[in-house]
Design an enzyme around this catalytic site. Structure first.
Site, PDB file in Angstrom:
ATOM      1  N   MET A  97     -20.885 -27.276   0.467  1.00 27.06           N
ATOM      2  CA  MET A  97     -19.556 -26.844   0.875  1.00 27.06           C
ATOM      3  C   MET A  97     -18.613 -28.039   1.057  1.00 27.06           C
ATOM      4  SD  MET A  97     -20.593 -23.850   3.614  1.00 27.06           S
ATOM      5  CE  MET A  97     -18.885 -23.376   3.924  1.00 27.06           C
ATOM      6  N   HIS A  98     -17.326 -27.722   1.239  1.00 23.49           N
ATOM      7  CA  HIS A  98     -16.288 -28.644   1.720  1.00 23.49           C
ATOM      8  C   HIS A  98     -15.791 -29.672   0.705  1.00 23.49           C
ATOM      9  CE1 HIS A  98     -17.570 -26.941   5.493  1.00 23.49           C
ATOM     10  NE2 HIS A  98     -18.700 -27.624   5.522  1.00 23.49           N
ATOM     11  N   ASP A 118     -23.792 -22.760   0.711  1.00 24.13           N
ATOM     12  CA  ASP A 118     -25.253 -22.892   0.752  1.00 24.13           C
ATOM     13  C   ASP A 118     -25.917 -22.131   1.893  1.00 24.13           C
ATOM     14  OD1 ASP A 118     -24.160 -24.670   2.597  1.00 24.13           O
ATOM     15  OD2 ASP A 118     -25.050 -26.460   1.714  1.00 24.13           O
TER      16      ASP A 118
END
Length: 507
Positions: free
Chosen positions: A81-82, A240
């Site tokens: 992520m991110h 995830d």
């Protein structure tokens, strides 16, 4: 027979697994790629590495399985992520992606808090401004690389860049978008207020879908390259941890999972949005439509174990070889030989600072109570117990927020240890179980793809049918009483050391 592809775009590698319509794994493949650290605290990757790894692993599993292209009905995407991927007008990547563990954006977090307001930021995005999130990365590029920001026409997350390469669609889904700090978490859409206050053009962002929705189909070029057809649908997928929740059946109230990987996670499903006003845990949209999850994170879970083994237990590998057992079987037996409480030794697992519950980048690891009686195995068990106390901190906050957990699933490398699962059951005060399938996130997004392709009715129904539980540990009353007392002391140690950590950082 119909088939589904689950793809996980991880930090170290991309893994692809082909499942049949009964969620049985048919073939798998993975491909690694590098991480770049051009400066201390920076972390970047090349998005094209993710795309190429996806292409190669899909080609590999199709070759191994010999499944006809027309029988592959859906693709689900999961991933780290991110991360910030920026494309120009010609859809070319402008700069390497700044990924989740990059720590360069402290000043941008202050800027976000000042522009939006700390309380309002929590109300909309359910989280305080954090260096790992995408919004601060966008502001960093604007502040430090204005020429790159000026060229930017599209902003995507890692798995969503792969989606674009496969389908030509600029899209994301609610669970991954939650970690950008641009999403209105209660309403599951981009926040016009946040975007306006941060002066980010909404046109840069992709369309937001629910995780089991169809976001597009393969382009002619992608279908030809992969050996599939343009009828193959690509589902929204999930970040995830949200994907791992589906893969472990954590899709109903009262269910949670804990992961002991490099970091540690306690993740609880909720049909109602619940936000911790202190920002100690993350609240994100989950992969089940109109549901959310609350997630606590400890930075150094499996990392604590690997750090201890690598630096202080190099002889264990030779001893395991002589005993003709696997390395991890050997260390589990060593830890089991030590009584509960590690002979009055406590470990604080703050090797990388801590997120939940302290939000303290300055705290560091501690062995408390060391004496001349302690040996390697005592410290080994203390590490396992210390990480478990940290995960207990996470669970305690979930309880404080009204999220009662009746069943905890365990996944990640640490879950393979029966001793570690028993310690967790004793500390959590509930059963800790494992799933028969170890595929986790890739199975989760394959299920999402199955819903998108019309093979499964919905996510919870598919999980009820296909997620099979394996081993189970039940809490032992005597152990619960001991660990409850130990947890109080564990928490007091941080409180006593909090100011000393700050002094150490400034020494």
């Amino acid at each position: 027979m119909r088939y589904l592809l689950g793809i996980d775009v991880g930090t170290s590698a991309t893994k692809t697994v082909l499942f049949d319509e009964n969620c049985q794994a048919i073939a798998s493949a993975s491909e690694e790629y590098p991480l770049y650290q051009p400066q201390n605290g920076w972390a970047e990757q090349h998005p094209e590495d993710w795309h190429q790894a996806t292409v190669h692993t899909i080609q590999s599993v199709l070759t191994k399985s010999k499944v006809p292209a027309a029988d592959v009905k859906g693709i689900g995407l999961s991933g780290q992520m991110h991360g910030l991927v920026m494309l120009d007008e010609a859809n070319q990547v402008i700069r390497p992606a700044i990924i989740w563990c990059d720590q360069r954006t402290a000043k941008e977090c202050e800027e976000i808090t000042q522009k939006v307001g700390a309380d309002r930021l929590m109300e909309i995005t359910a989280n305080p401004a954090l260096t790992g999130f995408t919004a601060s990365k966008i502001l960093w590029v604007r502040n430090h690389e204005p020429e790159n920001y000026a060229k930017c026409r599209h902003i995507l997350l890692p798995k969503d860049y792969v989606r674009f390469c496969l389908t030509g669609e600029y899209a994301t889904e609610v669970s991954d978008a939650s970690g950008m700090q641009l999403l209105d978490i209660p309403n599951r859409c981009w926040s016009d207020e946040i975007l306006e206050k941060l002066e980010i053009d909404r046109a840069l962002l992709g369309k937001v879908y629910e995780s089991p929705e169809v976001t597009g189909t393969l382009t002619v070029q992608s279908a030809k390259l992969l050996g599939l057809t343009t009828a193959t649908v690509v589902a929204g997928g999930a970040g995830d941890n949200a994907a791992a929740a589906v893969g472990t059946g954590t899709v109903r109230d009262g269910r949670a999972f804990t992961t002991i990987g490099t970091s540690g996670v306690v993740f609880a499903h909720s049909s109602k949005i619940t936000i911790d006003p202190k920002g100690r845990v993350h609240t994100f949209c989950c992969a089940v439509p109109n549901c959310w999850h609350v997630m606590g994170v400890t930075q150094a879970a499996g990392l604590s174990l690997s750090w201890y083994l690598d630096n202080f237990c190099t002889n264990y590998k030779e001893k395991a070889k002589l005993a003709n057992v696997s390395f991890y079987d050997y260390i589990n037996k060593e830890a089991e030989s030590v009584p509960m409480g590690s002979n009055k030794l406590l470990y604080l697992p703050y090797l990388m600072g801590e997120r939940t519950p302290h939000l303290d980048p300055n705290c560091r690891g501690v062995f408390f109570g060391l004496s001349a009686i302690h040996k390697q195995a005592d410290l080994l068990r203390a590490v396992m117990e210390g990480v478990s106390y940290s995960l207990k901190d996470c669970q305690s906050i979930l309880k404080e927020m009204g999220l009662e957990v009746e069943q905890m699933m365990a996944c990640g490398g640490g879950s393979k240890s029966g001793l570690w699962r028993q310690i967790l059951a004793d500390m959590f005060g509930c059963s800790v179980k494992t799933a028969a399938s170890q595929e986790g996130a890739v199975l989760g997004v394959a299920i999402l793809a199955g819903v998108a392709a019309g093979i499964f009715a919905d996510v919870p129904t598919a999980c009820d049918q296909f997620i099979v539980q394996d081993e189970s540990c039940q809490p032992i009353a005597e152990h619960q009483d001991y660990y409850a007392k130990g947890h109080v002391l564990y928490q007091q140690l941080y409180e006593q050391l909090q100011n000393q950590y700050r002094l150490l950082a400034n020494l």
